[in-house]
Design a protein around this motif. Structure first.
Motif, mmCIF file in Angstrom:
data_model
loop_
_atom_site.group_PDB
_atom_site.id
_atom_site.type_symbol
_atom_site.label_atom_id
_atom_site.label_comp_id
_atom_site.label_asym_id
_atom_site.label_seq_id
_atom_site.Cartn_x
_atom_site.Cartn_y
_atom_site.Cartn_z
ATOM 1 N N MET A 1 65.451 36.635 54.127
ATOM 2 C CA MET A 1 67.220 36.384 53.880
ATOM 3 C C MET A 1 67.475 34.939 54.048
ATOM 4 N N VAL A 2 67.768 34.133 53.055
ATOM 5 C CA VAL A 2 68.119 32.891 53.097
ATOM 6 C C VAL A 2 69.759 32.984 53.544
ATOM 7 N N PRO B 1 73.315 34.716 42.035
ATOM 8 C CA PRO B 1 73.495 35.541 41.211
ATOM 9 C C PRO B 1 74.086 36.802 41.149
ATOM 10 N N PHE C 1 74.940 40.859 39.966
ATOM 11 C CA PHE C 1 74.222 41.778 39.382
ATOM 12 C C PHE C 1 75.097 42.869 39.140
ATOM 13 N N GLN D 1 65.626 59.204 46.478
ATOM 14 C CA GLN D 1 65.499 57.927 45.987
ATOM 15 C C GLN D 1 64.242 57.995 45.310
ATOM 16 N N GLY E 1 64.721 46.641 37.966
ATOM 17 C CA GLY E 1 65.282 45.545 37.772
ATOM 18 C C GLY E 1 64.873 44.607 36.936
ATOM 19 N N ALA E 2 64.124 44.706 36.035
ATOM 20 C CA ALA E 2 63.383 43.914 35.193
ATOM 21 C C ALA E 2 64.527 42.952 34.432
ATOM 22 N N PRO E 3 64.472 41.655 34.234
ATOM 23 C CA PRO E 3 65.567 40.880 33.443
ATOM 24 C C PRO E 3 65.380 41.462 32.035
ATOM 25 N N ARG F 1 72.572 41.701 33.506
ATOM 26 C CA ARG F 1 71.592 41.815 34.677
ATOM 27 C C ARG F 1 71.903 43.228 35.216
ATOM 28 N N VAL G 1 71.822 40.911 45.066
ATOM 29 C CA VAL G 1 70.547 41.848 45.177
ATOM 30 C C VAL G 1 69.479 40.986 45.747
ATOM 31 N N THR G 2 68.921 41.340 46.931
ATOM 32 C CA THR G 2 67.868 40.804 47.618
ATOM 33 C C THR G 2 66.696 41.592 47.677
ATOM 34 N N ASP H 1 63.473 42.365 50.543
ATOM 35 C CA ASP H 1 63.189 42.417 51.877
ATOM 36 C C ASP H 1 61.672 42.697 51.991
ATOM 37 N N GLY I 1 64.798 37.473 50.752
ATOM 38 C CA GLY I 1 65.910 36.551 50.337
ATOM 39 C C GLY I 1 66.423 37.180 48.676
ATOM 40 N N PHE I 2 67.424 36.219 48.311
ATOM 41 C CA PHE I 2 67.929 36.712 46.952
ATOM 42 C C PHE I 2 67.241 36.633 45.845
ATOM 43 N N VAL I 3 67.464 37.488 45.047
ATOM 44 C CA VAL I 3 66.387 37.646 43.793
ATOM 45 C C VAL I 3 67.423 36.559 42.724
ATOM 46 N N HIS I 4 66.477 36.034 42.122
ATOM 47 C CA HIS I 4 66.880 34.868 40.919
ATOM 48 C C HIS I 4 67.364 35.550 40.044
ATOM 49 N N VAL I 5 68.312 34.727 38.937
ATOM 50 C CA VAL I 5 68.832 35.322 38.007
ATOM 51 C C VAL I 5 67.698 36.071 36.992
ATOM 52 N N ASP I 6 66.907 35.423 36.723
ATOM 53 C CA ASP I 6 66.014 35.678 35.545
ATOM 54 C C ASP I 6 64.670 36.089 36.221
ATOM 55 N N GLU I 7 64.772 37.070 37.197
ATOM 56 C CA GLU I 7 63.660 37.438 37.795
ATOM 57 C C GLU I 7 63.258 38.773 38.078
ATOM 58 N N ASP I 8 62.348 39.244 38.009
ATOM 59 C CA ASP I 8 62.184 40.772 38.217
ATOM 60 C C ASP I 8 62.022 40.749 39.610
ATOM 61 N N LEU I 9 62.454 42.050 40.334
ATOM 62 C CA LEU I 9 62.308 42.356 41.303
ATOM 63 C C LEU I 9 61.121 41.979 42.263
ATOM 64 N N GLN J 1 56.880 48.380 45.699
ATOM 65 C CA GLN J 1 58.103 48.768 46.227
ATOM 66 C C GLN J 1 58.018 49.966 47.109
ATOM 67 N N THR K 1 65.018 51.211 48.283
ATOM 68 C CA THR K 1 66.228 50.149 48.125
ATOM 69 C C THR K 1 67.334 50.553 48.980
#
Lengths: 230, 230
Positions: free
Chosen positions: A1-2, A9, A11, A79, A84-86, A93, B13-14, B16, B48-56, B79, B82
């Motif tokens: 966790m940064v 971004p 979502f 669950q 969560g694929a882009p 997103r 969205v992160t 862990d 950490g946080f998921v980037h904009v164009d990144e799959d989980l 996985q 969540t």
DNA sequence: CAAATAGTGTCTTTGAGACATTATCCG
DNA sequence: CGGATAATGTCTCAAAGACACTATTTG
């Protein structure tokens, strides 16, 4: 966790539901026909956006009740996985938490607020459809989860009313696994698995043939030894 | 899936990570000490946080490599679940996809970009800590997933190098389950489970005592019959 | 040769799988 | 009493669990 900054971004988060039941002895899943773009006219899993102050499972319960009219204890909800694929949603997103719901004899449904149509599909047929989004993968994962959980948990009891017969329970395993089982071995197995089912002392009469004894859940959530499918 | 409008709330969205390994025979998990608020000074799962164009899962791989320096095939990643309760992060609405990582003899780590400190904890001790966020629940779920997957998959092989000895494999089961196993029954079980392990023909010499034969994975991902813990 | 570690066999019990007949009810 | 459905017992085989000694190496 940064460290948190506003650079991360945003979502959208949705829940999607794989709702499974037995309808007249057939393993069935609820699908909705999309009434809007994208994927207008294609069949999809029911679902929707998570609200601001809502837990994921609460959102799943809400959508479940909106779609089926059934809520709370009557249906098992767990669950499944999160997708969560882009690009899985062409608009933006969207991360979707998928839930698996299982209930006994869930009611017929028609249409809905925003869906063009909604109906129960035999699972085998549904797996052959060209579903919207990545819903085919989600459906496959949900079906596999259900098949697998019949083995080592009491999930089979969620496909059946509170009081049920041995042949009805056998029918759950046969419909979900798509296999035929021997009634002698099945009854022995179920009876000897501690805490799985218990006799109620009552019978169901009225049909043709010998009346069946009514059973009920005996409380165990985990089956030891498991029911094996191989 | 309801119609899309811009009214739907945004989420962060992160990912862990529950990173598990065996260190000197002890079942261990990687934790980082938080260097910033909230929960400054408390131990937490890396993430950490998921980037904009990144799959989980790509985000999980990225964080895994950032934290441990190990990536790709060397580590098993799957996985877990969540977590998205409102208020689980006091700053804003954060949904976290948790991943389980398992590797053999993962390296020592110290500090990191944003963490005050990072180190391996024996799992039993880590479960007794007052972890940040809802990370205690996530850790419990990850540990239970690993324990459970030892039974019916080849996950145990991910705790061990590509070539390993029978006592080392038995040590995985004993460390993760926290039980003692009989070496005769264990070896028979492993040997007779088709496709689980294979002899390499080599031996490991150099220690004290009789040299141990080296084994390798034989390809099966599912164990039939499963290894039972009871 | 002592200490350390690896490797193995047998007996008993439990569960799985194959298999066909009897029991009870309704019309 | 015929048709429909529910219920059940035995035999064989495979795997699990309990249990203790022998084999090989190093210092």
């Amino acid at each position: 966790m940064v460290a948190y900054t506003s650079e991360h971004p945003p979502f959208f988060v949705t829940v999607d539901l794989v709702i499974l039941t037995l309808r007249e002895g057939t393993f069935a899943v609820l699908l909705v026909e999309r009434g809007a773009e994208p994927f207008r006219g294609r069949w999809a899993l029911p679902g929707g956006f998570v609200h601001v102050d809502e837990d994921l499972m609460d959102a799943a319960y809400r959508e479940l009740e909106e779609e089926t009219g059934v809520g709370g204890d009557a249906v098992h909800l767990e669950q499944l996985a999160t997708y969560g694929a882009p690009g899985r949603d062409p608009r933006s997103r969207v991360v979707s938490a998928a839930y698996l719901a299982v209930g006994a004899d869930l009611p017929e449904v028609r249409g809905g607020s925003d869906a063009a149509d909604a109906r129960w599909w035999p699972v085998e047929e549904a797996l052959g459809l060209d579903l919207a989004f990545d819903h085919r993968v989600i459906l496959e994962d949900g079906v596999e989860r259900a098949r697998s959980k019949l083995e080592y948990t009491d999930l089979a009891l969620r496909f059946v009313p509170a009081r049920f017969t041995m042949p009805a329970l056998q029918g759950v395993y046969e419909a979900v696994w798509g296999t035929a089982l021997d009634p002698r071995n099945f009854a022995r197995k179920v009876t000897r698995t501690q805490g799985f089912v218990r006799e109620t002392g009552e019978e169901r009469r009225g049909g043709r043939g010998r009346p069946a004894r009514l059973l009920e859940a005996a409380g165990a959530e985990t089956l030891l030894p498991p029911m094996m499918r191989d």
